[in-house]
Every structure is written in C-alpha cells, then in structure tokens.
Enzyme design. Structure first.
Site, PDB file in Angstrom:
ATOM      1  N   THR A   5       0.843  -1.192   0.000  1.00 25.03           N
ATOM      2  CA  THR A   5       0.000   0.000   0.000  1.00 25.03           C
ATOM      3  C   THR A   5       0.882   1.247   0.000  1.00 25.03           C
ATOM      4  OG1 THR A   5      -0.140  -0.123   2.419  1.00 25.03           O
ATOM      5  CG2 THR A   5      -1.924  -1.143   1.152  1.00 25.03           C
ATOM      6  N   TYR A   6       0.258   2.415  -0.061  1.00 30.96           N
ATOM      7  CA  TYR A   6       0.988   3.684  -0.172  1.00 30.96           C
ATOM      8  C   TYR A   6       1.990   3.823   0.978  1.00 30.96           C
ATOM      9  CZ  TYR A   6       1.762   8.687  -0.840  1.00 30.96           C
ATOM     10  OH  TYR A   6       2.340   9.912  -1.058  1.00 30.96           O
ATOM     11  N   PRO A   7       3.284   4.041   0.655  1.00 29.54           N
ATOM     12  CA  PRO A   7       4.302   3.995   1.704  1.00 29.54           C
ATOM     13  C   PRO A   7       4.493   5.278   2.507  1.00 29.54           C
ATOM     14  CG  PRO A   7       5.351   4.230  -0.433  1.00 29.54           C
ATOM     15  CD  PRO A   7       3.878   4.103  -0.687  1.00 29.54           C
ATOM     16  N   ARG A   8       4.184   6.435   1.934  1.00 29.26           N
ATOM     17  CA  ARG A   8       4.463   7.705   2.631  1.00 29.26           C
ATOM     18  C   ARG A   8       3.357   8.010   3.637  1.00 29.26           C
ATOM     19  NH1 ARG A   8       8.145  11.087  -0.619  1.00 29.26           N
ATOM     20  NH2 ARG A   8       8.813   9.865  -2.419  1.00 29.26           N
TER      21      ARG A   8
END
Length: 540
Positions: A61-64
């Site tokens: 999933t989105y890492p940031r």
C-alpha cells in the site's frame, strides 16, 4: 574473585506472567528504522524500495504514511490480502492461523487514528519473491510478516524476581522464561533481534524462607560511557519524538503529532545533510564532519532548538482555530529570517573548528590522510614525497569534496556529467583511481567497464548502458529486460533510465511522436512484467 561459601536466605519470591504485544503496523518512519537496524539500509533507500513495491510492483500500500492503523473499510479486504500471501510457501503456514483468527481489533483497525493514508500492509497481488531484487524482497518481507503477526496472540513469559540476603546485604535476581511464542512464531524462520539484550535467565523453583548457598562472587569495575552516536534508525526516532525535549507544555502538545519533518521528508533531510557534507556515514553510524561542526558553531541557538518548530506548529494550530492571524505569522518568519542572515554575516566560527583540517580518506599510495588544499585534495604526506592528488578541476569540471571522498572510499565515483574534452565536446564519465592516478571510467564499450544504473526488475542483476539501450547484464542467462535509448522518436537519457529503474517511473517527458506523426507528452512507467509503458497525465 571466588570466596568461601555464604548462606543466603530467600526473603521474597515473586512470579508473574507477562504478555508482550506485537508492535503496531508499520508506518514509513518505523519501516525505515527497522530496515536500518536489521539490514543497514538508509532511510532514503527504504523509501525508494517501498515506493517501487507500491508503484511498479503493486505489492504494498501507499508507503508515505504516518499511520499505524487500518480503516474499517480497508479491513474488509483482509481475506484477499491473506490469499495472496498464502501463495508464498514461507508465509502459507501463518496465513492458516490468520484466516482462522478473528478480525483485528481496535489496536490495529481504528478510523479515528488514520490520517491521510493507512498503515503499510501487503496488497492482494500474489508476490513472486524470486523475481524481486534482494532489497525489495527484504522490505516486502518486513511488511508482510508484521501484517501476518497481528493475527497471532501476544507472546507470554513467566517473569521471576528473587530477593535474597547474605552477610547483611540484600540482592535482587531476575529471570524470564518463555511460555508461548505467540506472534513471534511468525519470525522464527528469520533472524529476529526483538529480544536482543533481554534477560532470559531461567530461575529454578524457589520458596520464601528457603536457604541457599553463595558459591561465587565477582567484583566488576566499569566506566560510564558517552551516549552512542546516532544511526539512521535512532535519528529517525529522535526526529519523530523531538517534542519530548521541550519543557513548555503547550509547545510539547503542539509537536506531539509532528516532530521534525514528516515521514515523507525525514529521509530527504538526512540525505541532504550527507550530500552537503555536514555528516558522514561510518558503517551504520552517522558522524558530524568539521564542516557540520562549523555550521553548528555559526548558527544561532534558535535555529538549533526544536522549540522553534514547536512555536510554529502551535501558531499554525491557532490559525486553524481562528485565534491567530496568518499575516502576523508570516511577517514574524520574514523578520526572523532577516535577523538570522544578518547575524550569520557578522559571526565567525570558533578558532578551534576553523583550524581543523578534515581527513577526506586515506591516501592510496602511502596510507596517510588526504586533506583539502587550494587546488586539489592531496596527501598530507606530501612533505615526505607522496604525490597523490585529486585535482579540484578535471576536464573543466569541478570535483566536490563529497565526490573526492567517494573516490577515496570506493575507488570510483558515480557518473559525473559535464566534463569537456580538449576538442571542446561535452562528455559524461565516472572517475576511478588506477595505480594512484585519477582516470576516467566510461560507461560505453570503449572502456570495457560499465557503471550500473540500477537493478534489473526481472532478475536483480545490474543494468548498464550500451550503444542502443540500457540493458540487463544477465542477458547471457536469458534475461531480456531492456530500456531502449530511443522510444517513440524521443531520446531517453541516463538520468531518465536511472529514475525509471529506481522509482518505477520517470517524470513527464515531452516530445514523443506517435506512428501517425503527432507529438505527445507522457510518463514512462515500469510494468510488473518488466515492460516499459506510457502513462498519460490528464489535463484538468
């Protein structure tokens, strides 16, 4: 020393069962810390790998993200994500337990604790781990195992404390025995440092009032130690919790959810300090340079103190609440900036810092320190006749202190752009040291050696430049990955190829031409099959 036996009386025996909960799901900051501790990966590298696993591979999933929790809506997709993990032999046994377990509770699923993005977990795409480059596989494994572990019970231990008295002195003995591995079962097949440093001594069954014998004593002389130097993991933790250093309660509360930087920018802050030369990496440790110490010597206290960040965060919260004026806030920042610039102009660094000459590395001819001179980076043993030098200007290109350090440490640099030949033509090349002399290392077939642009997304080998393409060095073993130097009539630069390999896609490239001869702009993206595809940005 060993002394005669003394009789001891047990004054107290305390036994209790303790549970150890699994750490929360990963956010970016925690993933970067874990990857640095476990594998020595830089924070920026971890972000790059996680971004690739998100954008190019579609496996994470989105890492940031700064969240440790999932939303209830995303939790509904957990069965599909477990099915994907079940396709991997090493994860399959843990998915059986996970599927049989109840849905994760509020410790992991809480809409109120999710900001813009949820915690980092695996997706419903079935991973083929053997196709992942080694470092990407490590990052995926960290995230996958943490996700699987939330379905297991807490680890359980029996903790024992024993108080004894002998010759008028009282002693405390502690021990810990594992009763149930719980979530740590998921980590049995991999090296796990979670228990490192814990007291796991087992104490036999004892009862209050029982008499035992002292058979050996030992006196140890120790010294206090200075605080350990920061690693990237410990520095990230400090940046995240910098508000704890503040004494003012309001400022501390304002920084509670912020810290220094954000999950997406902390790695870039550290990399900037390294690139500019304020700090250096010594294996896993971060060490300040003389240049960095000079900076700290020069800047006013207000810049070095996290209290300034706390004040700004509080004022921004007040602006949001309507109790502070944005204009006044910005005018204050402008005035502060002007004051700091004026102060910096009038300051000089302390003599102690100014007179130091930082060693950039060791001379490859005589082993003495290499230091910076007026026209080059030269050996400090020049008075004894050593003539080793890296000139500050080579073929019309200035060589930075950072590049000189890399050359001394690794024997070669990365590709440096903008050299000028005697004929006035521009060219790009790496520098290498050969028999104590600095030479060019070209990336074309003229040199016989090639500089790696990154790792092949299919087989993990190096990708290098050839006359017509950027190709995998594993072509002899059958790997067919290639980025052509010309795509749809547009020349693809080395930098664009590197970005495609490291980030999974390029920035917007203008000037492609369709088969019909029409010009168009697009992003080049790396597909999961290793093929290069166009991505079009909608104009809204």
């Amino acid at each position: 020393m060993v002394i005669r036996q003394f009789e001891q009386v047990l004054w107290g025996v305390e036994e209790k069962e303790v549970a150890e909960l699994l750490p929360l799901l990963f956010n970016l900051n925690d993933l970067q810390k874990e990857a640095n501790k476990k594998y020595g990966l830089a924070a920026a590298k971890t972000l790059e790998l996680a971004q690739s696993l998100y954008e190019a591979r579609k496996l994470l999933t989105y890492p940031r993200t700064d969240s440790h929790h999932l939303t209830r809506e995303l939790a509904k997709t957990i069965p599909g994500r477990l099915s994907a993990l079940a396709s991997v032999t090493e994860y399959e046994p843990y998915t059986i337990t996970a599927r049989a377990a109840n849905s994760p509770g509020k410790r992991y699923v809480d809409d109120g604790k999710v900001s813009d993005h949820t915690a980092l977990i695996s997706t419903n795409i079935k991973p083929v781990l053997d196709n992942l480059p080694p470092n990407e596989r490590k990052i995926y494994d960290l995230v996958a195992r943490r996700f699987l572990a939330i379905f297991f019970p807490p680890a359980r231990y029996k903790q024992t404390k024993v108080i004894t008295e002998t010759t008028g002195e009282t002693f405390l003995t502690t021990g810990k025995m594992e009763l149930d591995k719980g979530w740590k079962t998921v980590y049995e097949s991999v090296k796990n440092d979670l228990d490192e440093g814990e007291d796991t001594g087992v104490i036999p069954e004892l009862t209050r009032g029982e008499q035992v014998q002292t058979t050996k004593t030992e006196i140890r002389e120790k010294e206090t130690r200075p605080p350990k130097r920061y690693t990237e993991a410990s520095l990230l933790a400090f940046m995240e919790g910098a508000g704890r250093l503040l004494e003012d309660r309001e400022l501390k509360a304002a920084m509670k959810e912020h810290g220094l930087g954000t999950p997406a920018t902390r790695a870039a802050i550290i990399e900037c300090l390294l690139k500019v030369g304020y700090i250096e990496r010594h294996k896993k440790t971060l060490v300040p340079t003389a240049k960095g110490e000079t900076l700290i010597d020069l800047v006013p206290e207000i810049i070095k103190n996290p209290e300034l960040t706390g004040q700004w965060e509080k004022t921004l919260a007040d602006i949001e609440a309507g109790t502070a004026e944005p204009g006044e806030f910005m005018n204050g920042i402008k005035q502060l900036t002007a004051n700091i610039v004026e102060l910096a102009r009038s300051q000089i660094a302390s003599n102690q810092v100014q007179t130091r000459r930082e060693a950039l590395g060791s001379c490859l001819l005589c082993g003495k320190a290499v230091i910076e001179g007026k026209k080059g980076y030269c050996c400090s043993g020049y008075k004894e006749g050593c003539k080793f030098i890296i000139w500050k200007e080579i073929a019309g290109k200035s060589i930075t202190q950072s590049q000189a350090k890399t050359l001394l440490k690794k024997g070669k640099t990365g590709v440096i752009k903008g050299f000028t030949s005697k004929a006035g033509k521009k060219f790009d090349a790496a520098l290498k040291i050969n028999n104590g002399k600095v030479e060019f290392l070209f990336t074309d077939n003229n040199s016989g050696k090639k500089v790696s642009l990154g790792q092949c997304p299919l087989c993990g080998k190096e990708v290098t430049e050839t006359p017509k393409s950027y190709s995998c060095t594993g072509y002899k073993e059958g790997c067919k990955f290639v980025i052509w130097k010309e795509i749809a009539g547009k020349r693809i630069s080395v930098q664009q190829a590197q970005r495609l390999l490291t980030r999974g896609k390029t920035a917007l490239i203008k000037g492609f031409k369709s088969k019909a001869g029409k010009s168009f702009d697009a992003v080049l993206a790396l597909g999961q099959d290793g093929k290069i595809k166009f991505q079009f940005i909608s104009k809204e």
